[in-house]
Design a protein around this motif. Structure first.
Motif, PDB file in Angstrom:
ATOM      1  N   ARG B  57       0.851  -1.194   0.000  1.00 46.96           N
ATOM      2  CA  ARG B  57       0.000   0.000   0.000  1.00 46.96           C
ATOM      3  C   ARG B  57       0.885   1.241   0.000  1.00 46.96           C
ATOM      4  N   PRO B  58       0.324   2.336  -0.460  1.00 50.51           N
ATOM      5  CA  PRO B  58       1.082   3.589  -0.460  1.00 50.51           C
ATOM      6  C   PRO B  58       1.533   3.967   0.954  1.00 50.51           C
ATOM      7  N   LEU B  59       2.568   4.759   1.044  1.00 50.68           N
ATOM      8  CA  LEU B  59       3.085   5.185   2.339  1.00 50.68           C
ATOM      9  C   LEU B  59       2.981   6.705   2.454  1.00 50.68           C
ATOM     10  N   THR B  60       2.840   7.162   3.659  1.00 52.39           N
ATOM     11  CA  THR B  60       2.889   8.611   3.867  1.00 52.39           C
ATOM     12  C   THR B  60       4.333   9.058   3.827  1.00 52.39           C
ATOM     13  N   MET B  61       4.513  10.328   3.685  1.00 56.08           N
ATOM     14  CA  MET B  61       5.863  10.886   3.646  1.00 56.08           C
ATOM     15  C   MET B  61       6.630  10.509   4.906  1.00 56.08           C
ATOM     16  N   GLY B  86       8.720  11.020 -12.734  1.00 56.89           N
ATOM     17  CA  GLY B  86       7.601  10.127 -13.038  1.00 56.89           C
ATOM     18  C   GLY B  86       7.662   8.782 -12.343  1.00 56.89           C
ATOM     19  N   LEU B  87       8.457   8.696 -11.283  1.00 58.48           N
ATOM     20  CA  LEU B  87       8.646   7.411 -10.614  1.00 58.48           C
ATOM     21  C   LEU B  87       7.658   7.209  -9.462  1.00 58.48           C
ATOM     22  N   ILE B  88       7.174   8.299  -8.927  1.00 64.10           N
ATOM     23  CA  ILE B  88       6.161   8.233  -7.859  1.00 64.10           C
ATOM     24  C   ILE B  88       5.097   9.291  -8.123  1.00 64.10           C
ATOM     25  N   THR B  89       4.000   9.156  -7.415  1.00 62.94           N
ATOM     26  CA  THR B  89       3.021  10.245  -7.386  1.00 62.94           C
ATOM     27  C   THR B  89       2.718  10.559  -5.931  1.00 62.94           C
ATOM     28  N   ARG B  90       2.329  11.791  -5.699  1.00 68.01           N
ATOM     29  CA  ARG B  90       1.943  12.194  -4.355  1.00 68.01           C
ATOM     30  C   ARG B  90       0.506  12.688  -4.384  1.00 68.01           C
ATOM     31  N   SER B  91      -0.245  12.315  -3.363  1.00 69.20           N
ATOM     32  CA  SER B  91      -1.604  12.857  -3.272  1.00 69.20           C
ATOM     33  C   SER B  91      -2.037  12.928  -1.818  1.00 69.20           C
ATOM     34  N   ASP B  95      -7.999  10.253   4.746  1.00 64.63           N
ATOM     35  CA  ASP B  95      -8.275  10.053   6.165  1.00 64.63           C
ATOM     36  C   ASP B  95      -7.646  11.113   7.058  1.00 64.63           C
ATOM     37  N   ASP B  96      -6.585  11.715   6.576  1.00 65.52           N
ATOM     38  CA  ASP B  96      -5.917  12.771   7.344  1.00 65.52           C
ATOM     39  C   ASP B  96      -5.326  13.735   6.341  1.00 65.52           C
ATOM     40  N   GLU B  97      -6.014  14.798   6.131  1.00 67.91           N
ATOM     41  CA  GLU B  97      -5.647  15.661   5.017  1.00 67.91           C
ATOM     42  C   GLU B  97      -4.360  16.444   5.229  1.00 67.91           C
ATOM     43  N   ARG B  98      -3.727  16.232   6.374  1.00 65.39           N
ATOM     44  CA  ARG B  98      -2.398  16.816   6.516  1.00 65.39           C
ATOM     45  C   ARG B  98      -1.376  15.959   5.788  1.00 65.39           C
ATOM     46  N   ALA B  99      -1.693  14.688   5.721  1.00 62.55           N
ATOM     47  CA  ALA B  99      -0.706  13.744   5.206  1.00 62.55           C
ATOM     48  C   ALA B  99      -0.704  13.649   3.684  1.00 62.55           C
ATOM     49  N   THR B 100       0.429  13.240   3.156  1.00 65.71           N
ATOM     50  CA  THR B 100       0.592  12.980   1.729  1.00 65.71           C
ATOM     51  C   THR B 100       0.913  11.501   1.559  1.00 65.71           C
TER      52      THR B 100
END
Lengths: 169, 169
Positions: B57-61, B86-91, B95-100
């Motif tokens: 699963r994706p990870l937070t910063m 183009g190797l990753i995307t951030r969004s 659930d916690d809009e502070r996090a990326t």
DNA sequence: TATTGTTATACTCTATAACTATA
DNA sequence: TATAGTTATAGAGTATAACAATA
């Protein structure tokens, strides 16, 4: 190409490799902090001072660079910093006037002595604390072997190209 | 002060420490060369890709940074490079809009797969070649212990402790 | 108020190439 | 021509502090 490394490692090997890399990265980071805090120097600079302190005679730039720095200009840069800080002096080597000999000043020797105990203390606390005497002996034996192996076997694929002496570039 | 570390190490310890540091420095240097040559990435970037590839699963910063990078801005910088490539995307994490949350793109996964064999090959050739299976097992066991020890025992004097603004420095 | 992450900025370090001078 | 070292310069990386947004 790129098929040269298709063979997988044994499972334990990859784990070992990552544990080694991460542990040493952490160690390096702490060591850098200690040296910066107590002596205002980097680990590279510490290594250069250590070499000079270890040797009873001055070293040429080339001798000094060996294994510590991977480019001539990198060493000139570091030596410039150390000289500006009064920790070393540089002078022409009479026997071969192309060469520069580097001497540790008293201030440099003093700084090294001042910084060394804390340096040792960091390695003790972070590296040696969880290890038995047997572990340390084995680790030393193994890493010495690895180091010598690497020194003897310079990069193969890592080198962009086999440059023949005298070739352009 | 400065007497905190006056106690000397056992003779073998210092040797072990320097052998470890030099061997790993050489290893790191070769590894960086290989990654740069074959994938155009640094070891830090490789580690970030590896974490993402390893996780389903994706990870937070913050999760991504752990152990790889020592400052938040450093990670933002690296993530910026990886995203631009183009190797990753951030969004934003719903659930916690502070996090990326960071996701590996197909291109990123492909690059990682492409680079991994050569990476493994370097470690095999430089690190494992001179070691027996027993050496590897012991080394892995020891370095895992050291790593966990360091993780559990954060810096004492080196820590950039939470300081209130305006404190010394 | 604390936490997540970004930005601005300054600084350190490294490496390549061109250069000087000696051998 | 080769070697020792320096310089110029460019680029990669790091860290601190100020910041915005969310919890």
């Amino acid at each position: 190409m790129t098929t040269s490394g298709a063979r997988p490692l044994d499972p334990g090997q990859l784990e070992t490799y990552f544990a080694l890399m991460e542990a040493v990265s952490l160690l390096q980071h702490h060591v850098e902090q200690q040296l910066r805090a107590e002596g205002g120097i980097s680990y590279v600079q510490f290594q250069l001072l250590a070499r000079l302190a270890d040797s009873d005679r001055p070293l040429t730039m080339t001798q000094l660079a060996d294994g510590v720095v991977y480019s001539r200009s990198g060493l000139t840069y570091q030596a410039g910093l150390l000289e500006k800080a009064g920790l070393i002096t540089r002078s022409t080597f009479p026997d071969d006037e192309r060469a520069t000999v580097v001497t540790l000043t008293e201030k440099g020797a003093a700084l090294f002595e001042r910084v060394l105990p804390g340096h040792i203390e960091v390695s003790r606390r972070l590296l040696f604390e969880p290890l038995s005497a047997t572990d340390v002996r084995h680790l030393g034996e193994v890493m010495t072997r690895v180091r010598d192996h690497m020194r003897a076997r310079p990069p193969r694929s890592a080198a962009p190209r086999k440059r023949r002496p005298g070739t352009a570039r």
